[in-house]
Design an enzyme around this catalytic site. Sequence first.
Site, PDB file in Angstrom:
ATOM      1  CE1 TYR A   1      -4.297  -1.544   0.612  1.00 27.44           C
ATOM      2  CE2 TYR A   1      -2.963  -3.087   1.883  1.00 27.44           C
ATOM      3  CZ  TYR A   1      -4.148  -2.763   1.252  1.00 27.44           C
ATOM      4  OH  TYR A   1      -5.178  -3.667   1.258  1.00 27.44           O
TER       5      TYR A   1
ATOM      6  CE1 TYR B   1      -2.261  -7.023   3.654  1.00 29.19           C
ATOM      7  CE2 TYR B   1      -2.967  -6.565   1.400  1.00 29.19           C
ATOM      8  CZ  TYR B   1      -3.215  -6.568   2.768  1.00 29.19           C
ATOM      9  OH  TYR B   1      -4.422  -6.118   3.236  1.00 29.19           O
TER      10      TYR B   1
ATOM     11  NE  ARG C   1      -6.751 -10.269   4.424  1.00 35.21           N
ATOM     12  CZ  ARG C   1      -7.872  -9.728   3.949  1.00 35.21           C
ATOM     13  NH1 ARG C   1      -7.960  -8.423   3.788  1.00 35.21           N
ATOM     14  NH2 ARG C   1      -8.903 -10.495   3.626  1.00 35.21           N
TER      15      ARG C   1
ATOM     16  CG  HIS D   1      -8.002  -7.734  -0.192  1.00 32.37           C
ATOM     17  ND1 HIS D   1      -6.831  -8.317   0.228  1.00 32.37           N
ATOM     18  CD2 HIS D   1      -8.107  -6.575   0.501  1.00 32.37           C
ATOM     19  CE1 HIS D   1      -6.253  -7.560   1.136  1.00 32.37           C
ATOM     20  NE2 HIS D   1      -7.010  -6.487   1.321  1.00 32.37           N
TER      21      HIS D   1
ATOM     22  CG  HIS E   1      -9.766  -2.528   1.308  1.00 34.31           C
ATOM     23  ND1 HIS E   1     -10.111  -3.132   2.500  1.00 34.31           N
ATOM     24  CD2 HIS E   1      -8.464  -2.827   1.105  1.00 34.31           C
ATOM     25  CE1 HIS E   1      -9.060  -3.763   2.995  1.00 34.31           C
ATOM     26  NE2 HIS E   1      -8.049  -3.607   2.160  1.00 34.31           N
TER      27      HIS E   1
END
Length: 250
Positions: free
Chosen positions: A119, A158, A168, A171, A173
């Site tokens: 991120y 990640y 995870r 995906h 959000h």
Amino acid sequence: MTLTQQDISREIEGERKDYLAAGEVRHHPARDYAPYRSSALRHPLHPPVTVHDPEAVELSGPVFGVTDVTETDGDLTLAHAGEPLGERITVTGRVLDRAGRPVRGQLVELWQANAAGRYAHLRDQHPAPLDPNFTGFGRCLTDDRGAYTFITIKPGAYPWRNHDNAWRPAHIHFSLFGTAFAQRLVTQMYFPGDPLFAYDPILQSVTDDAARERLVATYDHDLSTPERSLGYRWDIVLDGPAATWIEEGR
């Protein structure tokens, strides 16, 4: 003691057995789902506070106008001078109510990791490379059909620190606003066939199989653009028995 993936997987299986034994369909998970460790620290312990004057809440909140959301805000590949790295994808779908009617003029936002699973945020210390040409945030308004469209990069998996060797699945959000900022729903969209599904306590906290499957997008070849991007379709249902799981439950 450091928890292993085997420990968490056993807890996930135990939660699933308890759910099946109860014989009651529960589309939204318990807020203190044990395999997702931080939920025990963050879930509310008291009932919600009653707001006697909802309009007063809106007067102190932020506002947005249609003119603030431009046609290019939904293309995350155009925000910088260069091309972002990774697999370009188109994600589209419709925002619907329980009767299948379109929800028009809905502000839809998304944020995500880059193709390396990083991120663009100061708190993300995962030692994967940042992409100077990808910020990972976009927004759009639904049209008269309740449709939204984003062009972006498929995010990478990640690691996170729920337990040892925790990863995870890829995906995105999603955040949806109604007619006011107090009407906000947040959820996540996943990609079909991800091998990490079974190991992820956040996704597995949605114990009902049908509800969990509604979080997974469908690959749609007709949405793919030749020599440019692959297409995924994902509808969001706001309420009713076919509702999309929302992170804060109901």
